[in-house]
Design an enzyme around this catalytic site. Structure first.
Site, mmCIF file in Angstrom:
data_model
loop_
_atom_site.group_PDB
_atom_site.id
_atom_site.type_symbol
_atom_site.label_atom_id
_atom_site.label_comp_id
_atom_site.label_asym_id
_atom_site.label_seq_id
_atom_site.Cartn_x
_atom_site.Cartn_y
_atom_site.Cartn_z
ATOM 1 N N ASN A 41 0.858 -1.184 0.000
ATOM 2 C CA ASN A 41 0.000 0.000 0.000
ATOM 3 C C ASN A 41 0.900 1.242 0.000
ATOM 4 O OD1 ASN A 41 0.790 0.592 2.728
ATOM 5 N ND2 ASN A 41 -0.863 -0.708 3.507
ATOM 6 N N ARG A 42 0.310 2.411 -0.096
ATOM 7 C CA ARG A 42 1.108 3.633 -0.260
ATOM 8 C C ARG A 42 2.045 3.858 0.928
ATOM 9 N NH1 ARG A 42 2.380 8.537 0.689
ATOM 10 N NH2 ARG A 42 1.286 8.431 2.672
ATOM 11 N N LYS A 43 1.560 3.624 2.145
ATOM 12 C CA LYS A 43 2.379 3.831 3.336
ATOM 13 C C LYS A 43 3.572 2.868 3.340
ATOM 14 C CE LYS A 43 2.031 3.917 8.413
ATOM 15 N NZ LYS A 43 2.993 2.839 8.698
ATOM 16 N N GLU A 44 3.304 1.592 3.050
ATOM 17 C CA GLU A 44 4.385 0.605 3.012
ATOM 18 C C GLU A 44 5.406 0.942 1.935
ATOM 19 O OE1 GLU A 44 1.581 -3.185 4.439
ATOM 20 O OE2 GLU A 44 1.889 -2.716 2.308
ATOM 21 N N ASP A 69 -6.350 -8.148 0.964
ATOM 22 C CA ASP A 69 -6.411 -9.589 0.689
ATOM 23 C C ASP A 69 -7.119 -9.848 -0.636
ATOM 24 O OD1 ASP A 69 -5.335 -9.886 3.222
ATOM 25 O OD2 ASP A 69 -7.273 -10.248 4.170
#
Length: 490
Positions: free
Chosen positions: A205-208, A275
């Site tokens: 995701n964007r944060k990761e 998921d």
């Protein structure tokens, strides 16, 4: 537009080997009644609870619900939560589970307390040991995974950083998969993308992604630039960055970055949406689709998943309804024949908390007056069911020479309208039995009726629903149109 039907058939022939952190997801639903006097926190009055297969287990559920077969390898503890998960997985069609037991650790369990009215998560309590598996357990996982590779068409690693996907497990799986020519998709948790070196696709995701690349990742261009460096480090073919309401950006090693905006949708719960994305990417790529098709399918599936409560799986039928134009779905998806089963559709809508509306008529020749009533009816609810008189019923009501069009033709024309979510054909003179079965929240008729004349009014109002009368459009009448067409007088 790709051929959805052909792709669905191809997906049904695929087997996905899914490996990752299994967990028990519990949702306690209730109403927030007040603020606790002991602490500045809301008090929730629990009313009901649900238990679901979560984490990588939910990825497996999504793979199976999309029609593919899933071989799932995960880790449980010697406890009640592990027993529940083992039993639940054994009941899932399309999933073959291989579970390694580690008595030294608890099965990961997450309990979420959710406001029923606002669909807001108030609190989450976790029971877990978020440490890498011990060396002996690590070897058991590797020994359980590697023999399954030959049977799989694609490999999916779902990393929740709970201990299953250690650096050694990841390395063994990716290296063995590459030797067999199997592609590997990774939903990563580690900020060190190098440990996934050799995977085909990473889906942070964007944060990761921002943490792993030390970039701002706040625009399509900044994501594309950072992804190209990250792909060199991870030796992967592509990176897909999910950005919640801002859509998804896929950057392939060869070719231009592809961005798709998020579908407009009422978000009910984001639990497990990642998921669903990973599962769709796996089955679609295994079926031979290109990057853009896989991206668009995953984006549509995410929109379906976040519209559901709890840890949700997405079916091919739900995905089809999200992707394809409504008119294309008319005959196959929106029409229920006389005596057909409405229960499954209604149950799904009720679970989502949707407001169901109902109206009815013969609709022998669809005209602007009908369209006005139907559009107004749809505006009063979340899902509109139109009761349609069968041919025999129209003949009894209107006389010889009617209907002009048979019931299938009339149903298809109605179903092609965006305002109509379902067409239910009934054979009686009135829709009273249909209304009794549906129990709509809103009952709509044209303004040429009085409230007392509306069939089913008592049933709807007894359930707390309402009757809505829509002003008719002057100058339009099916009977006058038929008379004019036949050379009669209007």
């Amino acid at each position: 537009m790709f051929d959805f039907e052909a792709l669905t058939l191809a997906i049904a022939r695929q087997t996905v080997l899914c490996v990752g952190d299994l967990m028990l997801d519990e949702f306690v639903y209730g109403e927030v009644s007040r603020i606790s006097p002991e602490a500045p926190a809301p008090v929730i009055a629990a009313q009901r609870s649900e238990t679901n297969i979560g984490g990588a287990g939910n990825v497996a559920r999504n793979v199976a619900s999309l029609g593919a077969r899933c071989i799932f390898v995960g880790l449980i503890g010697a406890d009640d939560a592990g027993t529940q998960l083992k039993a639940a997985l054994s009941k899932e069609d399309g999933i073959e589970s291989v579970l390694v037991c580690d008595p030294a650790r608890p099965t990961t369990r997450k309990v979420r307390f959710v406001s029923e009215h606002f669909s807001t998560h108030m609190l989450r309590a976790d029971w877990e040991l978020a440490l890498p598996a011990a060396a002996d357990v690590e070897q058991k996982l590797i020994d359980a995974i590697l023999p399954q590779l030959a049977r799989a068409d694609i490999v999916l690693l779902s990393d929740y950083a709970k201990g299953v996907l250690t650096a050694r497990v990841i390395r063994n799986v990716i290296d063995a998969a590459r030797k067999l020519g199997k592609r590997v998709i990774v939903d990563p948790k580690s900020a060190n993308f190098a440990i996934y070196r050799g995977a085909t696709l990473l889906t942070p995701n964007r944060k990761e992604f921002a943490e792993a690349t030390r970039s701002r990742a706040d625009s399509q261009q900044s994501i594309a630039d950072a992804a190209r460096d990250a792909m060199q480090l991870a030796d992967c073919e592509a990176i897909l960055v999910t950005q919640s309401e801002h859509g998804m950006t896929l950057v392939p090693r060869k070719g231009e970055a592809i961005h798709v905006p998020a579908h407009p949708v009422k978000v009910r719960d984001v639990s497990g949406a990642g998921d669903t994305v990973a599962a769709v990417l796996a089955v679609v790529l295994a079926a031979g689709a290109d990057w853009e098709t896989a991206l668009r399918m995953a984006n549509a599936a995410a929109a379906v998943a976040v519209g559901k409560k709890g840890t949700a799986s997405v079916t091919s039928a739900e995905l089809r309804r999200r992707i394809l134009p409504h008119a294309f779905l008319a005959a196959e998806e929106k029409i229920v024949a006389d005596g057909g089963d409405l229960d499954a559709r209604l149950l799904d809508w009720r679970k989502q908390g949707l407001r169901v509306g109902f109206t009815n008529g013969c609709f022998d020749i669809l005209h602007p007056g009908h369209v006005k009533v139907l559009t107004a009816a749809r505006a009063a609810c979340d899902r509109l069911i139109v009761g349609l008189n069968s041919d025999a019923s129209v003949k009894r009501l209107k006389g010889e020479g009617r209907p002009v069009q048979d019931e299938r033709a009339r149903a298809e024309v109605l179903a092609a309208l965006e305002a109509v979510d379902l067409v239910a054909i009934f054979g009686e003179d009135t829709p009273i039995e249909l209304i009794t079965a549906i129990k709509p929240s809103v009952l709509v008729k044209g303004g040429d009726y009085t409230r007392e004349q509306v069939v089913g009014r008592e049933i709807v109002e007894a359930q707390g629903g309402e009757v809505v009368l829509v002003d008719i459009l002057p100058g339009f009448s099916t009977t006058s149109l038929v008379d004019r067409a036949r050379g009669g007088k209007a």
